[in-house]
Design an enzyme around this catalytic site. Structure first.
Site, PDB file in Angstrom:
ATOM      1  N   ALA A 150      35.987  18.966  -6.528  1.00  0.00           N
ATOM      2  CA  ALA A 150      35.376  20.284  -6.293  1.00  0.00           C
ATOM      3  C   ALA A 150      34.985  20.519  -4.838  1.00  0.00           C
ATOM      4  O   ALA A 150      35.497  21.422  -4.170  1.00  0.00           O
ATOM      5  CB  ALA A 150      34.162  20.454  -7.216  1.00  0.00           C
ATOM      6  N   ARG A 204      41.107  28.610   6.099  1.00  0.00           N
ATOM      7  CA  ARG A 204      40.997  30.052   6.305  1.00  0.00           C
ATOM      8  C   ARG A 204      40.276  30.382   7.613  1.00  0.00           C
ATOM      9  O   ARG A 204      40.594  31.364   8.276  1.00  0.00           O
ATOM     10  CB  ARG A 204      40.278  30.696   5.112  1.00  0.00           C
ATOM     11  CG  ARG A 204      41.131  30.776   3.852  1.00  0.00           C
ATOM     12  CD  ARG A 204      40.482  31.628   2.794  1.00  0.00           C
ATOM     13  NE  ARG A 204      39.325  30.962   2.201  1.00  0.00           N
ATOM     14  CZ  ARG A 204      39.388  30.141   1.165  1.00  0.00           C
ATOM     15  NH1 ARG A 204      40.554  29.876   0.597  1.00  0.00           N
ATOM     16  NH2 ARG A 204      38.296  29.589   0.681  1.00  0.00           N
ATOM     17  N   GLU A 256      41.833  11.205  -1.433  1.00  0.00           N
ATOM     18  CA  GLU A 256      41.253  11.093  -2.767  1.00  0.00           C
ATOM     19  C   GLU A 256      41.484   9.691  -3.320  1.00  0.00           C
ATOM     20  O   GLU A 256      42.608   9.180  -3.278  1.00  0.00           O
ATOM     21  CB  GLU A 256      41.866  12.140  -3.705  1.00  0.00           C
ATOM     22  CG  GLU A 256      41.620  11.933  -5.185  1.00  0.00           C
ATOM     23  CD  GLU A 256      40.141  11.841  -5.547  1.00  0.00           C
ATOM     24  OE1 GLU A 256      39.816  11.064  -6.472  1.00  0.00           O
ATOM     25  OE2 GLU A 256      39.318  12.533  -4.916  1.00  0.00           O
ATOM     26  N   CYS A 281      34.315  18.846 -16.019  1.00  0.00           N
ATOM     27  CA  CYS A 281      33.396  19.346 -17.037  1.00  0.00           C
ATOM     28  C   CYS A 281      34.113  19.657 -18.351  1.00  0.00           C
ATOM     29  O   CYS A 281      33.468  19.820 -19.393  1.00  0.00           O
ATOM     30  CB  CYS A 281      32.680  20.594 -16.537  1.00  0.00           C
ATOM     31  SG  CYS A 281      31.571  20.278 -15.139  1.00  0.00           S
ATOM     32  N   TYR A 291      45.172  22.507  -9.375  1.00  0.00           N
ATOM     33  CA  TYR A 291      46.172  22.449  -8.321  1.00  0.00           C
ATOM     34  C   TYR A 291      46.685  21.019  -8.161  1.00  0.00           C
ATOM     35  O   TYR A 291      46.020  20.056  -8.538  1.00  0.00           O
ATOM     36  CB  TYR A 291      45.592  22.914  -6.980  1.00  0.00           C
ATOM     37  CG  TYR A 291      45.127  24.345  -6.959  1.00  0.00           C
ATOM     38  CD1 TYR A 291      46.026  25.393  -7.116  1.00  0.00           C
ATOM     39  CD2 TYR A 291      43.782  24.650  -6.775  1.00  0.00           C
ATOM     40  CE1 TYR A 291      45.598  26.714  -7.093  1.00  0.00           C
ATOM     41  CE2 TYR A 291      43.343  25.966  -6.751  1.00  0.00           C
ATOM     42  CZ  TYR A 291      44.261  26.991  -6.912  1.00  0.00           C
ATOM     43  OH  TYR A 291      43.829  28.291  -6.892  1.00  0.00           O
ATOM     44  N   VAL A 338      38.286   4.851   0.759  1.00  0.00           N
ATOM     45  CA  VAL A 338      37.671   4.605   2.066  1.00  0.00           C
ATOM     46  C   VAL A 338      36.639   3.491   1.921  1.00  0.00           C
ATOM     47  O   VAL A 338      35.747   3.561   1.080  1.00  0.00           O
ATOM     48  CB  VAL A 338      37.003   5.876   2.604  1.00  0.00           C
ATOM     49  CG1 VAL A 338      36.317   5.597   3.939  1.00  0.00           C
ATOM     50  CG2 VAL A 338      38.036   6.990   2.752  1.00  0.00           C
ATOM     51  N   ASN A 394      31.094  23.223  -5.293  1.00  0.00           N
ATOM     52  CA  ASN A 394      32.036  24.185  -4.723  1.00  0.00           C
ATOM     53  C   ASN A 394      31.416  24.989  -3.598  1.00  0.00           C
ATOM     54  O   ASN A 394      32.027  25.189  -2.539  1.00  0.00           O
ATOM     55  CB  ASN A 394      32.539  25.130  -5.824  1.00  0.00           C
ATOM     56  CG  ASN A 394      33.736  24.582  -6.560  1.00  0.00           C
ATOM     57  OD1 ASN A 394      34.810  24.440  -6.007  1.00  0.00           O
ATOM     58  ND2 ASN A 394      33.541  24.247  -7.829  1.00  0.00           N
ATOM     59  N   TYR A 416      22.311  48.431 -22.559  1.00  0.00           N
ATOM     60  CA  TYR A 416      22.131  48.342 -24.010  1.00  0.00           C
ATOM     61  C   TYR A 416      23.215  49.132 -24.725  1.00  0.00           C
ATOM     62  O   TYR A 416      23.514  50.277 -24.382  1.00  0.00           O
ATOM     63  CB  TYR A 416      20.764  48.885 -24.428  1.00  0.00           C
ATOM     64  CG  TYR A 416      20.715  49.296 -25.895  1.00  0.00           C
ATOM     65  CD1 TYR A 416      20.856  48.337 -26.907  1.00  0.00           C
ATOM     66  CD2 TYR A 416      20.589  50.634 -26.262  1.00  0.00           C
ATOM     67  CE1 TYR A 416      20.847  48.708 -28.241  1.00  0.00           C
ATOM     68  CE2 TYR A 416      20.580  51.023 -27.602  1.00  0.00           C
ATOM     69  CZ  TYR A 416      20.711  50.051 -28.580  1.00  0.00           C
ATOM     70  OH  TYR A 416      20.718  50.402 -29.902  1.00  0.00           O
TER      71      TYR A 416
END
Length: 425
Positions: free
Chosen positions: A10, A21, A32, A42, A61, A80, A282, A402
């Site tokens: 995340a 960006r 990773e 989750c 992804y 690492v 995130n 409502y």
């Protein structure tokens, strides 16, 4: 300039994407430890339960997507083992050294107790879930012990019960979900009993060897992955996770931290807290990535807003409970209201709302909402009010929608707000 991101779920991938960006010219590399990236951890309990057909459905992804669509290189299977900040290098377990100009540490957290033995499991990664799924299919256990009364423990208790196992939950505290609310614990306890899940409160589980269950799930909580970067000189906060500024900077210049490995400021108490939640990770990652790429953005803190499903019962929480507020120096006043999420003629179900405010400042401090339906929108309304630091006199006048198919004219949330506004006035 090379931006190196450690962690590919995340926080890490949010950071890398935001950095791209902000600065299209950056060289961005994500490392990773596992083999799968960008998946919804989750959702793992729901894969075990059977509502998700495959762990692949939880994957958002792939590394190839990031390479092709965002010009971000993602390397899996990279653990690492050291950070040598004076040289701007990290060391992998394979012995490889990788240079960086800026580093984002998004290494997450891990269970406080690791699984050991064939019948003992945790549920934190996709590999944990795959191992548990294989055991359920191949060994067909009849009984399970769940150690812990937090989110994962209670989700998994009902998931295993749905798979037909006899489930016993051992919880060494007096309240569930870390909320310190007796009424909430009672609601959850009643739902577990309806699901025929045995709950042993204030009970420390026997040694794993002596537990007479075919399957044991350890769900005692998490601890942040801080050791490697701490050895490099990054300081921890009072919670035991990394101390960061509101720009997600660690105490080492040029190194940022995001996600479950670092603490944040609570928007209600103003105190440092460590609340490992996917939504928080995130948002932290986006801020860390933007700033590492040269922008100036800030992370405003968190209210700890969360929701969990236990045996079909939705439990939403945000801000502080009355007991938590008292510990943080407030003078809390609370109101508990039960009503219907829709009119009876639209098959409305009971929803319980507990609101907490400070007697002195008249400020809204937190809420819990429990019901078969309708907990999510109401807890999000309170979370928004907490972010705006609303006083009860203002919150009690919020103009909520409502219509009979969706809500009652006197919504339980607003009934509770009006009652609490009178108490603090």
């Amino acid at each position: 300039m090379r931006l190196l991101v450690v962690g590919g779920v995340a926080a890490g991938l949010s950071a890398a994407s935001r950095a791209r960006r902000v600065d299209p010219s950056l060289e961005i590399v994500v490392l990773e430890k596992g083999q799968r990236i960008s998946y919804g951890a989750c959702g793992l309990p729901y894969w075990i339960e059977g509502q998700v057909k495959s762990v692949d459905q939880l994957t958002v992804y792939t590394p190839e997507f990031f390479e092709k669509e965002r010009n971000i290189r993602v390397r899996t299977g990279c653990e690492v083992t050291a950070v040598q900040h004076s040289r701007r290098e990290i060391l992998l377990r394979t012995g490889e050294r990788i240079h960086y100009d800026k580093l984002i540490w998004a290494a997450g957290a891990r269970p406080v107790e690791a699984a050991r033995g064939e019948r003992v499991f945790t549920l934190h990664t996709d590999l944990d879930a795959a191992r548990l799924q294989a055991f359920l299919q191949n060994k067909q256990p009849k009984s399970a012990a769940v150690i812990g009364g937090g989110y994962i423990g209670l989700e998994m208790a009902t998931a295993l019960r749905a798979r037909g196992l006899n489930v016993t939950v051992y919880h060494d505290g007096l309240s569930l979900l870390g909320r310190d609310e007796e009424w909430l614990t009672k609601k959850v306890t009643e739902r577990l009993a309806r699901c025929r899940v045995e709950l042993l409160m204030n009970t420390r589980a026997p040694s794993l060897e002596s537990l007479p269950h075919d399957l044991i799930l350890l769900a005692k909580g998490l601890q942040p992955n801080v050791e490697v970067l701490r050895e490099a000189g990054a300081e921890l906060g009072r919670t035991g996770a990394f101390q960061t500024t509101d720009r997600m900077e660690t105490t080492l210049g040029g190194i940022y931290a995001a996600g479950d490995c670092c603490e944040s400021q609570h928007v209600v108490s103003g105190r440092p807290v460590w609340l490992p939640l996917g939504t928080t990770a995130n948002k932290m990652g986006r801020v860390a990535g933007a700033n590492a790429a040269g922008a100036r953005e800030r992370f405003p803190g968190i209210a700890g807003t969360s929701i969990v499903r236990i045996g079909g019962l939705a439990v939403g929480m945000t801000g502080l409970s009355a007991m938590q507020a008292r510990r943080d120096g407030f003078t809390p006043v609370e109101v508990l209201v039960e009503g219907r999420d829709r009119p009876r003629y639209f098959l409305g179900r009971t929803v319980s709302v507990c609101l907490v405010a400070d007697k002195n400042s008249k400020r809204l401090l937190g809420a819990s909402v429990v019901g078969d339906d309708g907990a999510l929108p109401r807890i999000n309304v309170v979370a928004t009010a907490l972010a705006a630091r609303m006083r009860m006199e203002d919150f009690a006048e919020v103009d909520m929608a409502y219509a009979p198919p969706y809500a009652t004219a006197a919504d339980p949330l607003m009934v509770a707000a009006q009652q609490l506004a009178k108490l603090v006035d």
